[in-house]
Design a protein around this motif. Structure first.
Motif, PDB file in Angstrom:
ATOM      1  N   LEU A 112       0.819  -1.217   0.000  1.00  0.00           N
ATOM      2  CA  LEU A 112       0.000   0.000   0.000  1.00  0.00           C
ATOM      3  C   LEU A 112       0.849   1.261   0.000  1.00  0.00           C
ATOM      4  O   LEU A 112       0.453   2.271  -0.582  1.00  0.00           O
ATOM      5  CB  LEU A 112      -0.915   0.025   1.230  1.00  0.00           C
ATOM      6  CG  LEU A 112      -2.291  -0.567   1.039  1.00  0.00           C
ATOM      7  CD1 LEU A 112      -3.055  -0.561   2.356  1.00  0.00           C
ATOM      8  CD2 LEU A 112      -3.062   0.148  -0.036  1.00  0.00           C
ATOM      9  N   ARG A 113       1.990   1.219   0.649  1.00  0.00           N
ATOM     10  CA  ARG A 113       2.864   2.396   0.633  1.00  0.00           C
ATOM     11  C   ARG A 113       3.480   2.587  -0.752  1.00  0.00           C
ATOM     12  O   ARG A 113       3.705   3.703  -1.189  1.00  0.00           O
ATOM     13  CB  ARG A 113       3.947   2.281   1.701  1.00  0.00           C
ATOM     14  CG  ARG A 113       3.378   2.619   3.093  1.00  0.00           C
ATOM     15  CD  ARG A 113       4.422   2.690   4.174  1.00  0.00           C
ATOM     16  NE  ARG A 113       4.680   1.341   4.665  1.00  0.00           N
ATOM     17  CZ  ARG A 113       5.883   0.757   4.702  1.00  0.00           C
ATOM     18  NH1 ARG A 113       6.946   1.411   4.311  1.00  0.00           N
ATOM     19  NH2 ARG A 113       6.015  -0.455   5.150  1.00  0.00           N
ATOM     20  N   LEU A 114       3.735   1.480  -1.442  1.00  0.00           N
ATOM     21  CA  LEU A 114       4.298   1.569  -2.794  1.00  0.00           C
ATOM     22  C   LEU A 114       3.253   2.030  -3.804  1.00  0.00           C
ATOM     23  O   LEU A 114       3.560   2.792  -4.729  1.00  0.00           O
ATOM     24  CB  LEU A 114       4.875   0.212  -3.224  1.00  0.00           C
ATOM     25  CG  LEU A 114       6.148  -0.208  -2.521  1.00  0.00           C
ATOM     26  CD1 LEU A 114       6.438  -1.685  -2.781  1.00  0.00           C
ATOM     27  CD2 LEU A 114       7.314   0.648  -2.987  1.00  0.00           C
ATOM     28  N   VAL A 115       2.032   1.548  -3.651  1.00  0.00           N
ATOM     29  CA  VAL A 115       0.935   1.890  -4.565  1.00  0.00           C
ATOM     30  C   VAL A 115      -0.275   2.298  -3.717  1.00  0.00           C
ATOM     31  O   VAL A 115      -1.149   1.474  -3.437  1.00  0.00           O
ATOM     32  CB  VAL A 115       0.578   0.713  -5.499  1.00  0.00           C
ATOM     33  CG1 VAL A 115      -0.528   1.111  -6.476  1.00  0.00           C
ATOM     34  CG2 VAL A 115       1.792   0.211  -6.249  1.00  0.00           C
ATOM     35  N   PRO A 116      -0.308   3.551  -3.273  1.00  0.00           N
ATOM     36  CA  PRO A 116      -1.441   3.993  -2.451  1.00  0.00           C
ATOM     37  C   PRO A 116      -2.762   3.749  -3.176  1.00  0.00           C
ATOM     38  O   PRO A 116      -2.896   4.021  -4.360  1.00  0.00           O
ATOM     39  CB  PRO A 116      -1.173   5.491  -2.270  1.00  0.00           C
ATOM     40  CG  PRO A 116       0.301   5.629  -2.450  1.00  0.00           C
ATOM     41  CD  PRO A 116       0.672   4.606  -3.493  1.00  0.00           C
ATOM     42  N   GLY A 117      -3.702   3.195  -2.457  1.00  0.00           N
ATOM     43  CA  GLY A 117      -5.010   2.918  -3.040  1.00  0.00           C
ATOM     44  C   GLY A 117      -5.109   1.570  -3.729  1.00  0.00           C
ATOM     45  O   GLY A 117      -6.161   1.240  -4.270  1.00  0.00           O
ATOM     46  N   MET A 118      -4.046   0.771  -3.721  1.00  0.00           N
ATOM     47  CA  MET A 118      -4.085  -0.544  -4.378  1.00  0.00           C
ATOM     48  C   MET A 118      -5.189  -1.389  -3.735  1.00  0.00           C
ATOM     49  O   MET A 118      -5.128  -1.724  -2.555  1.00  0.00           O
ATOM     50  CB  MET A 118      -2.736  -1.239  -4.250  1.00  0.00           C
ATOM     51  CG  MET A 118      -2.656  -2.568  -4.946  1.00  0.00           C
ATOM     52  SD  MET A 118      -1.021  -3.307  -4.660  1.00  0.00           S
ATOM     53  CE  MET A 118      -0.841  -4.281  -6.133  1.00  0.00           C
ATOM     54  N   GLU A 119      -6.190  -1.720  -4.527  1.00  0.00           N
ATOM     55  CA  GLU A 119      -7.390  -2.364  -4.011  1.00  0.00           C
ATOM     56  C   GLU A 119      -7.103  -3.693  -3.309  1.00  0.00           C
ATOM     57  O   GLU A 119      -7.602  -3.941  -2.211  1.00  0.00           O
ATOM     58  CB  GLU A 119      -8.391  -2.576  -5.145  1.00  0.00           C
ATOM     59  CG  GLU A 119      -9.722  -3.077  -4.683  1.00  0.00           C
ATOM     60  CD  GLU A 119     -10.721  -3.188  -5.812  1.00  0.00           C
ATOM     61  OE1 GLU A 119     -11.504  -4.152  -5.793  1.00  0.00           O
ATOM     62  OE2 GLU A 119     -10.715  -2.330  -6.711  1.00  0.00           O
ATOM     63  N   ALA A 120      -6.317  -4.556  -3.917  1.00  0.00           N
ATOM     64  CA  ALA A 120      -6.044  -5.861  -3.318  1.00  0.00           C
ATOM     65  C   ALA A 120      -5.342  -5.710  -1.979  1.00  0.00           C
ATOM     66  O   ALA A 120      -5.700  -6.373  -0.999  1.00  0.00           O
ATOM     67  CB  ALA A 120      -5.190  -6.713  -4.264  1.00  0.00           C
ATOM     68  N   ASP A 144      -8.300   5.243   3.819  1.00  0.00           N
ATOM     69  CA  ASP A 144      -7.037   5.754   3.263  1.00  0.00           C
ATOM     70  C   ASP A 144      -6.864   5.315   1.816  1.00  0.00           C
ATOM     71  O   ASP A 144      -6.376   6.088   0.974  1.00  0.00           O
ATOM     72  CB  ASP A 144      -5.844   5.274   4.097  1.00  0.00           C
ATOM     73  CG  ASP A 144      -5.779   5.937   5.471  1.00  0.00           C
ATOM     74  OD1 ASP A 144      -6.496   6.930   5.698  1.00  0.00           O
ATOM     75  OD2 ASP A 144      -5.030   5.414   6.315  1.00  0.00           O
ATOM     76  N   ALA A 145      -7.252   4.081   1.529  1.00  0.00           N
ATOM     77  CA  ALA A 145      -7.120   3.577   0.153  1.00  0.00           C
ATOM     78  C   ALA A 145      -8.025   4.354  -0.792  1.00  0.00           C
ATOM     79  O   ALA A 145      -7.628   4.670  -1.923  1.00  0.00           O
ATOM     80  CB  ALA A 145      -7.451   2.082   0.100  1.00  0.00           C
ATOM     81  N   LEU A 146      -9.210   4.683  -0.348  1.00  0.00           N
ATOM     82  CA  LEU A 146     -10.113   5.481  -1.177  1.00  0.00           C
ATOM     83  C   LEU A 146      -9.505   6.845  -1.480  1.00  0.00           C
ATOM     84  O   LEU A 146      -9.592   7.339  -2.598  1.00  0.00           O
ATOM     85  CB  LEU A 146     -11.484   5.653  -0.507  1.00  0.00           C
ATOM     86  CG  LEU A 146     -12.374   4.436  -0.538  1.00  0.00           C
ATOM     87  CD1 LEU A 146     -13.613   4.665   0.324  1.00  0.00           C
ATOM     88  CD2 LEU A 146     -12.761   4.081  -1.951  1.00  0.00           C
ATOM     89  N   GLN A 147      -8.874   7.431  -0.487  1.00  0.00           N
ATOM     90  CA  GLN A 147      -8.208   8.723  -0.709  1.00  0.00           C
ATOM     91  C   GLN A 147      -7.027   8.563  -1.659  1.00  0.00           C
ATOM     92  O   GLN A 147      -6.749   9.447  -2.460  1.00  0.00           O
ATOM     93  CB  GLN A 147      -7.728   9.324   0.609  1.00  0.00           C
ATOM     94  CG  GLN A 147      -8.832   9.976   1.388  1.00  0.00           C
ATOM     95  CD  GLN A 147      -8.291  10.684   2.612  1.00  0.00           C
ATOM     96  OE1 GLN A 147      -7.378  10.202   3.275  1.00  0.00           O
ATOM     97  NE2 GLN A 147      -8.847  11.839   2.893  1.00  0.00           N
ATOM     98  N   GLY A 148      -6.341   7.414  -1.583  1.00  0.00           N
ATOM     99  CA  GLY A 148      -5.212   7.156  -2.462  1.00  0.00           C
ATOM    100  C   GLY A 148      -5.611   7.015  -3.911  1.00  0.00           C
ATOM    101  O   GLY A 148      -4.806   7.227  -4.813  1.00  0.00           O
ATOM    102  N   ASN A 149      -6.863   6.649  -4.128  1.00  0.00           N
ATOM    103  CA  ASN A 149      -7.358   6.526  -5.489  1.00  0.00           C
ATOM    104  C   ASN A 149      -7.863   7.863  -5.983  1.00  0.00           C
ATOM    105  O   ASN A 149      -8.237   8.076  -7.045  1.00  0.00           O
ATOM    106  CB  ASN A 149      -8.468   5.469  -5.588  1.00  0.00           C
ATOM    107  CG  ASN A 149      -7.900   4.078  -5.609  1.00  0.00           C
ATOM    108  OD1 ASN A 149      -6.787   3.859  -6.050  1.00  0.00           O
ATOM    109  ND2 ASN A 149      -8.650   3.119  -5.107  1.00  0.00           N
TER     110      ASN A 149
END
Length: 149
Positions: A112-120, A144-149
């Motif tokens: 997740l830190r490498l790819v913020p918002g990564m769904e899996a 946080d993932a939603l914000q990353g997307n």
């Protein structure tokens, strides 16, 4: 807790072993564990030069219930490229199934830190937090993932 349904990552293969692993994954999805196991063993016995094959082998090994083998494949992929978020996701799932829950969460968080918002990665980490009784962290991970997307 090992019955949680995590997402694993498969990637576009760069060599034959990776393509055979994808075929084995499709066989698993279709319910043919025996043929999938044969395909996995065939792919695992081949020379592997590209991390995409290792990521795919890890995913199939997870599906076959071979957590330690999956961890080995994912770690080899990370030796080739420590910034491969797909390998981190698969390492997280494999580690969880191997009973290494802290390592699983750390690996998944790294993806997740490498790819913020990564769904899996977000979905898996949220499930991990829920499984260990941390629903607030589970919700925060998804937010946080939603914000990353």
């Amino acid at each position: 807790m090992s019955s949680l349904r995590f997402d694993v990552r498969m990637v576009q293969p760069a060599e034959a072993a990776g393509r055979i692993a994808i075929d084995a994954s499709r066989l698993l999805e279709g319910g043919d564990r025996i043929a999938a196991g044969r395909g996995y063993r065939q792919a695992a016995a081949m020379p592997v030069a590209h991390r995409s094959s290792l990521v795919n082998l890890a995913a199939v090994a997870i599906g076959l219930g071979e957590a330690q083998a999956a961890r080995t494949h994912a770690m080899r992929a990370l030796q080739a490229d420590g910034a491969d978020a797909d390998a981190w996701v698969n390492l997280g799932v494999a580690s969880w199934h191997a009973g290494l829950h802290r390592e699983a969460a750390q690996a998944t968080d790294r993806a997740l830190r490498l790819v913020p918002g990564m769904e899996a990665a977000a979905s898996n980490l949220s499930l991990m937090f829920q499984a260990v009784g941390q629903p607030e962290r589970a919700r925060a991970t998804l937010a946080d993932a939603l914000q990353g997307n």
